[in-house]
Every structure is written in C-alpha cells, then in structure tokens.
Design a protein around this motif. Structure first.
Motif, mmCIF file in Angstrom:
data_model
loop_
_atom_site.group_PDB
_atom_site.id
_atom_site.type_symbol
_atom_site.label_atom_id
_atom_site.label_comp_id
_atom_site.label_asym_id
_atom_site.label_seq_id
_atom_site.Cartn_x
_atom_site.Cartn_y
_atom_site.Cartn_z
ATOM 1 N N LEU A 65 0.723 -1.074 -0.033
ATOM 2 C CA LEU A 65 -0.201 0.062 0.173
ATOM 3 C C LEU A 65 0.773 1.239 0.023
ATOM 4 N N ASP A 66 0.533 2.333 -0.809
ATOM 5 C CA ASP A 66 1.124 3.425 -0.744
ATOM 6 C C ASP A 66 1.047 4.305 0.567
ATOM 7 N N VAL A 67 2.004 4.322 1.379
ATOM 8 C CA VAL A 67 2.250 5.018 2.881
ATOM 9 C C VAL A 67 1.965 6.517 2.514
ATOM 10 N N ALA A 68 2.453 7.163 1.414
ATOM 11 C CA ALA A 68 2.680 8.594 1.346
ATOM 12 C C ALA A 68 1.168 9.271 1.290
ATOM 13 N N PHE A 69 0.603 8.664 0.331
ATOM 14 C CA PHE A 69 -1.026 9.056 0.134
ATOM 15 C C PHE A 69 -1.967 8.993 1.360
ATOM 16 N N ALA A 71 -1.008 8.616 4.440
ATOM 17 C CA ALA A 71 -0.512 9.622 5.501
ATOM 18 C C ALA A 71 -1.341 10.710 5.399
ATOM 19 N N TRP A 72 -1.213 11.525 4.137
ATOM 20 C CA TRP A 72 -1.977 12.689 3.842
ATOM 21 C C TRP A 72 -3.402 12.809 4.025
ATOM 22 N N SER A 74 -4.800 10.487 6.084
ATOM 23 C CA SER A 74 -5.178 10.300 7.585
ATOM 24 C C SER A 74 -5.051 11.754 8.108
ATOM 25 N N PHE A 119 -10.450 7.281 -3.815
ATOM 26 C CA PHE A 119 -9.493 7.431 -4.763
ATOM 27 C C PHE A 119 -8.335 6.237 -4.847
ATOM 28 N N GLU A 120 -8.328 5.772 -3.425
ATOM 29 C CA GLU A 120 -7.343 4.856 -3.112
ATOM 30 C C GLU A 120 -8.113 3.478 -3.706
ATOM 31 N N HIS A 123 -7.684 3.089 -7.267
ATOM 32 C CA HIS A 123 -6.326 2.575 -7.655
ATOM 33 C C HIS A 123 -6.053 1.248 -7.474
ATOM 34 N N LEU A 124 -6.563 0.547 -6.296
ATOM 35 C CA LEU A 124 -6.317 -0.722 -6.016
ATOM 36 C C LEU A 124 -7.003 -1.522 -6.897
#
Lengths: 204, 71, 558
Positions: A65-69, A71-72, A74, A119-120, A123-124
C-alpha cells in the motif's frame, strides 16, 4: 462567555429530568462505542491472524500500500477530529457562529477523507495489480476493515449534517446539547479507529 | 515536484498542525472532569499520536516507501 | 452514585401517563414488565419448536440405522435445534425475559434506562427467530450450532439465513446488555448500594457486559461468514488462503462467554429462591456476587479450551486449561454457599424450591464434567463425542432450564397475580428430573465408549442405551407439556396469589401482583440486604403500595 451548567434552561433553573436522562444517554452511548470497538477489534484480530498465517505479507502478487497518500489522507481525517473538538468547545462557550463553521469544516474534511479513500480504492481495484474484496485474504481484510470504517465515517458525516440542520433550527440550547456531545464522541471514535487501522495496514 | 512529494509535504505540515492542536487541547482540558471529558482526553491523546504517526510516515521514518511515485 | 437519590423532579419522580389501548399496552409496550412477559411467551414458543426438533433427533436415534429422517435432514434438525435453544430460548428467557420482568423492580426503578430500545430489542427477537426457522425452507444449516467452516461454507442457502438471524439476535442482545448496564449503574433506588442489591440483580449485572461485548464479537464472525458465503470474500476458506481455525477462535471468543450469559442469570434466580424457601439469609452474599463477576471476567480468557483438537500450539493450550480450572473456584464458591444456605434452614419444598435444589445437584454434575473436559488429555479423548453432549445438556438443561423453571414457579404469581398449581408443578418436576437424567446420564458412558455426536446413525452396540435415552426424553417432553398445561390453566383458574405469597423480601414482592406500570408510588429507600429473615424489612416509603391511593405524580409527559 463561560460554560453554562448542563440542563440549564432559559429561566436560570436546572432541568433535573434532563440532567439525569442525559447521564443515562451518555453512558449508553459510551457503551455503544465500546461494543462498536469490539466489532472492529474482532476484524482486526482476523486481519492479524490471516496476516501471520504464512506466505508473507502482502501475499505474493500484491503491491504494498502507498504510505505517502495514506498519511496525507489520514491527516485530513485527524484534522477533522481537531475541528470537531473546537466545534464543541465553541458551542459550550456560546460562540454559535464559530461552532457552525467548525462543524462545516469537519464535514468537509470528513467527506474529503472519504473521497481520498475512494481514490485509493479506485487505484487498488483498477490499477495494474488488481485487488478486490474477493480476490484473496489481503483484499478480504483490507476492504472489509477500511470499508467498515468508511461506512462509519459516512454515517458520521450524515450525523454531522443533521447536526448542522438541527443547530440552525435551534434544537440545541446552552444547557441542552447532548446531540452535539454524542456527535463529537462518535467522530473522535471514528478518528481513533483510523489511527489503529492506519498503523496496522500502512505502517506495520 | 511530483505527486508523492506533495502528499508527503501535506502529511508533514498537516501532521504537525494536528498534533500541536490536539496536544494543546489536551493540555488545556487536562483539569476538566466528567465522564465524557475523560473520554475526550483519551481520544485527543490518541488523535495526537495518530497525527505524529502520519507525520513520521510522511517523513519516511516509519512505514515502507512505495516502489515508485504515488497513485 | 445513584442519580435517583436527588429526588428533585428527576427520573425517580417521573411517571409517564398510563398507556392507552391494547396495542400500546400489550403489543408495542414500553413497560419493562410487559416486555419481559413478551420475551417469556416468545421464548417458550421457540422452546416448543426446538423441543420438537430435539424429539426428532431422539426418534431418529431409536434405531442404529436411523430411518426417521434422512441423514441430511438430521444434520439440519440438530443444527437448528442447537442454535434455537441457545439464541432463541435460553438467552432471551434469562436476560430479556426474567431480566426485564424482575430486576428493575428489584433495584427500585420505575423502568429500564431506555424503554424504547427495550421495545426495539424485543421486536427484533421474534423476527430473527422466524428467520432462523424459515431457513428450513431453503435448506437449513448443517454444521451444528457452531457452524464450523468449511462445512458451513458449503451448506445450503439457509446457512446465510442462519448468519443473518443470529446476527439480528445478537443486535437485540447487545441493546439489552447496554440497557441493563446503564439501568443497574444509574437507576438504583436511594440507599440501594452495590452490596445491597439482590443477587438476581448481580447475576444480570455480570451478564449484561457479556451480552454487550461478547455478542458484538460474534456479530463480526457472523458478518465475515456471511460475506464469505455470499460474495466469496476469503476469510475461512483454506483454498484461498483463509483459515477455518480463525472461525473457531472468533466463534468461541463469543460462545464461551455465552455459556456464562446462559448460566449467570440462572445463578441469580437460584440465589433468590433458595434463601426465600429455606427462610434463612443467603450464605456468603458478597462471595456469590463477586464470584459472578469473576466468572464473567475469566470467561473471556478460556475460549480456546473448545479447540484443543484444532492444532493449537501446546504452549497456548496449557494456560487455557489452567484458567478453565480456575473458573471452577468461583463456581464452587457458589455451590458451597447455596448448600450452606440450605443447612439448618426451615425448608419449604415448593416446586420452585425443588427446581432450585435440582439445579444445585445437576449443575454440579455438569460442572464437574466441565472440569474433566478442561483437561487436555481427557478432552482429546472425548472431543466430538456424546460426552460433550451430556456435559452441555447438564449445564444447559440441568442448569439454565431448571433455573428458568424455578423462576417461572417463583415469579409467575408476580406477573399474573395467580399461583401455578403446586400438584401439577411437583409432577412436572419429578417427571422432568427422571426423564432428564435418563436421557443424558447414559450419554456420558456412550461418549467415553466413543459414540460420535452429530451423526445420524450409530454402532449397534449402543442400541440399548440410545433407546433408553429416547424413551426418557419422551418422558421429559411429557413433563414439559404438563408445565404448559399448568401455565395455561393457572392463568385462568389458579389460586389468587396476593402481593407476597412466598414471604419473600426483595422489593418486587412489596408491591401488588402484577405491579402497576410505574412500579412504585413512592420510590423506596433501602437500608440493608434483602435476605435477613429475622429482621424487619429494610425499606421505607412503601406504606402506600398495597393501598388504593393513586401515585402522587401522575402527570409529566414529554
């Protein structure tokens, strides 16, 4: 302005029936949150159990999973928790207009979080490594837990919208605002659940 | 400036802001009593913790860096 | 602590206007006593239905080769029998039924904390019950009441219906649990401290958090099973990476506390009945009360003792075995306290008392086999045999159901104003006692000899004892029919009871039978324990309860 006593009515007295009923409702609502917490805990247990059942994590063929997105996203949700806190504070101190603005900000941030999650998911599900609910234990645990949390956020947004309408109609007064307290408790609860979910899905 | 950098910047700046606000609110409410306020304090502490986690994740201190740019 | 102590226009002084019309009075009633009776009626109807299923099982087992129903149907029958008895009979009767009926009066409250939620929680229950039984129409679940995957994943469409039905009962239980916790914490009469509460209230107080927390865990398991069956989301299917053992963890994390949900309120009933009819203060009040809490707490730490054969790591099995043994300590404390209560008492052998004494004996037997089963080596030997069936029926029938019958004979006068017939009651007790032991005692040795449970046929060497059990079970059913006849007859023609036919001392006996919808004209003040039979009653403010005077505050709708 200072904080009014709970149950205070317009004539300077205290509505004892309201005070006691509120006490019951508060306790009942907190117990509801406890049982909701158990619901999440059970699924978190299931996730950790499946995660440790061999074959490594994420399972072969699944992208991390993409942590940067996340984190934002969250931070958006956590920010809504902060605004909700100040909405209640302002209402308690009689600053109605500020309360309304903070409440609206909470709704916008909550809806923003939901948008980010959509959005996530998009993508997944439609990205190059297709992962969906039924495609494996990763999808099962991830989409069930985050989906359940997303539903809670969605109900929270609906609740807060009702709060805006009710507040505009003057349902809540200086001493009688349990609906707002309950909304704040619920919203904080949803935030805190996300702290746990964010940690175990994106950081662990 | 790619998308991932923006997300990380957002996480870091927002994380700092939320953590400061949450811990400040906790500090201000520390003396308040009553069942719901005790719960609020717990929630604010966890909220601050979450913001710090998101901030650290944004700084790439914890969590795993994705193999390539953001979504 | 108790808010009601303030007495200044609060809940304690707040009487709703009397409900008008049949529907508001008896159907969608907000009155906890009516809701309790609704639970009892619904629960006993489901009890009859699942009792018929039990008789179908016993009739099938008359012959080693079966022949009464097809083997597939047999699987459906015992699965629905188990599920219905646990979720639609014992739990609702003990918590929703007797809990609602009695404990708000016992703590001196006018109603439970959330009457509307109480009504909602009741009305979910019959709907869920009908859903469970309607699963026969689409192929009922076939994996027993535990519904272990992968069999439950392959079951017919009714298995999904089963999930939904049990989920709904769970919602109803959770609401009841929240309602009861808040009621006991916040609505006690002035002076009713925790150590002055009747032991039935303690039983409910220990049960309600279990209802609230454990049932939610079950809801998660059921939701996972449901979405796996309907949408193919892999949680439990090993071919897709899921784990069937995970279901066992999730299920037993609920279902072990659930056995305490089914027994703790019965403990409470027995703790009321024994001192009343022994005319003696209960022995070890605080020990009984706190051991209920200890059992409830420890109940969350022993679930894996149901899973010793599932390949659990040995270092995990050992602590579960030890904690299970530890639960024997508070349970033993209760048994000894009840025995000591009887010692030297002036015992009145009413039917309620007979059931209570029968409870003490039979539950002890069931509890001791429970200690056997907690031992890993023994459990490995008898797991999945009739020994388990004997054990669980000794605690569920000899324990919970005997408690329910004791409660029925004890509180029937309070809910209807008439006594149940004692002669019929004693016939009921003796036939039931003999029939019950005849049915389930032989299962112990059949199980040790290796007769597997949940199988439609059996080895011909077990024929004699199986026929013996089946005949005894018909006797038991006949006894229960006598009970139903007794109830129906006594509602119309029973002896008038008066306010306090047993000379009992808890608060519900100090008001008329049946109580007014507002329970008390004045909320009483409590000065002590209700069990000191040599002392005057520890209440004040009850002088007008048995007179015709109206309550002082009759208005105040909101």
């Amino acid at each position: 302005m200072s904080v009014a006593a709970i149950g205070a009515d317009a004539h300077g007295g205290v509505d004892q029936l309201y005070v006691e009923t509120r006490e019951l409702r508060l306790q009942g609502f907190l117990l509801f949150l406890v049982s909701d917490c158990v619901l999440f805990s059970s699924f978190i247990f299931a996730y950790l159990y499946l995660r440790n059942s061999g074959q490594g994590w994420p399972p072969p063929g699944i992208q991390r999973l993409d942590v940067a997105f996340a984190a934002w996203n969250s931070v958006v949700l956590f920010g809504s928790g902060a605004t909700m806190h100040y909405a209640l504070e302002n209402f308690k101190h009689g600053k109605f207009i500020k309360y309304m603005w903070f409440l609206l900000a909470t709704i916008v941030l909550g809806a923003g979080f939901l948008g980010g999650q959509a959005f996530e998911y998009n993508h997944l599900i439609f990205g190059e490594h297709v992962t969906w609910w039924g495609s494996g234990i990763f999808g099962a645990s991830f989409f069930t837990l985050t989906g359940m949390h997303g539903l809670h956020v969605f109900f929270g947004v609906c609740y807060l919208t009702v709060l805006v309408l009710q507040s505009a109609a003057g349902v809540y007064t200086r001493g009688k605002y349990f609906g707002i307290t309950a909304g704040t408790l619920y919203w904080h609860f949803v935030d805190v659940i996300w702290v746990v979910l964010f940690s175990i899905f994106y950081l662990l | 400036m790619n998308a991932q950098l923006i997300e990380r910047l957002g996480a870091v700046i927002g994380g700092i802001a939320v953590a400061v606000v949450a811990f400040y609110a906790l500090y201000k409410d520390w003396q308040v009593t009553g069942v719901e306020n005790q719960v609020f304090k717990l929630m604010l502490a966890l909220l601050g913790l979450g913001a710090v986690l998101a901030l650290l994740a944004g700084l790439n201190v914890i969590g795993f860096a994705p193999s390539k740019g953001a979504y | 602590m108790a808010v009601a102590a303030l007495h200044s226009g609060g809940i304690a002084d707040h009487i709703h206007p009397e409900p008008q019309g049949f529907v508001r009075r008896y159907v969608f009633s907000l009155d906890h006593k009516i809701i309790g009776i609704q639970y009892l009626i619904t629960g006993f109807v489901f009890f009859m239905l699942s009792g018929l299923l039990a008789e179908a099982i016993r009739t099938q087992l008359l012959n080693p080769s079966g022949g009464f129903v097809a083997p597939g149907t047999y699987n459906e029958v015992y699965s629905v029998h188990g599920s219905a008895m646990v979720w639609l009979v014992v739990i609702p009767l003990l918590t929703g039924g007797f809990g609602n009926l009695v404990f708000p009066v016992q703590i001196g409250a006018r109603d439970v904390a959330f009457p509307w939620l109480n009504m909602l929680s009741f009305w979910i229950f019959p709907v869920a019950g009908l859903m469970l039984f309607s699963s026969f129409l689409m192929g009922a679940p076939t994996a027993g009441w535990m519904e272990y995957p992968p069999i439950s994943l392959q079951g017919a469409a009714g298995t999904s219906m089963w999930c939904a039905a049990i989920f709904l009962v769970g919602v109803s239980s959770t609401i009841t649990g929240i309602n009861f916790v808040v009621t006991i914490l916040k609505m006690r009469a002035p002076g009713m401290t925790f150590t002055r509460m009747p032991l039935f209230v303690w039983g409910q107080f220990a049960t309600a958090p279990l209802l609230m927390i454990a049932t939610t865990a079950l809801a998660a398991a059921l939701a996972a099973l449901f979405i796996e069956r309907q949408f193919g989301v892999p949680f439990f299917d090993p071919t897709k990476g899921g784990s069937p053992v995970m279901w066992q963890h999730m299920f037993w994390f609920y279902s072990h506390p659930a056995v305490y949900i089914m027994i703790l309120p019965a403990f409470g009933i027995i703790s009321e009945v024994l001192p009343t009819f022994a005319r003696k203060p209960i022995f070890g009040y605080k020990l009984i009360a706190f051991s209920s809490m200890a059992i409830a707490l420890a109940g969350f730490m022993v679930w894996a003792h149901h899973m010793f054969t599932s390949g659990l790591a040995p270092f995990l099995q050992l602590p579960f075995m030890i904690i299970t043994y530890l639960i024997g300590v508070p349970t033993g404390i209760k048994i000894f306290s009840w025995t000591a209560t009887l010692w030297g008492g002036k015992i009145h052998y009413t039917t309620a008392m007979l059931f209570a004494i029968g409870f003490v004996g039979l539950f002890t037997l069931g509890g001791i086999t429970g200690i056997f089963l907690a031992a890993i080596p023994f459990d490995l030997h008898v797991h999945g045999t009739y020994f388990i069936v004997a054990h669980l029926h000794y605690v569920l029938i000899g324990g919970s159901l005997m408690g329910i019958f004791a409660g029925m004979y004890y509180w029937f006068p309070k809910m209807s104003g008439r006594l149940l017939n004692e002669t019929l009651g004693k016939i009921h007790f003796w036939l039931f006692f003999i029939g019950f032991n005849g049915t389930f005692l032989p299962m112990h040795w059949l199980g040790v000899m290796g007769m597997p449970r949940e199988v439609a046929t059996y080895d011909p060497q077990f024929t004699f004892w199986n026929r013996f059990e089946s005949v005894s079970s018909y006797l038991m059913t006949f006894a229960i029919l006598i009970f139903f006849v007794n109830v129906l007859w006594s509602i119309r023609y029973g002896k008038r009871a008066g306010a306090n036919p047993w000379g009992a001392r808890t608060l519900e006996w100090q008001v008329p039978s049946p109580p007014h919808y507002y329970n008390f004209k004045h909320v009483p003040t409590v000065y002590g324990l209700p069990y000191d039979f040599s002392q005057p009653l520890p209440y004040s403010g009850l002088e007008e309860e048995l007179t015709d005077s109206p309550p002082p505050v009759a208005a105040g709708a909101h």
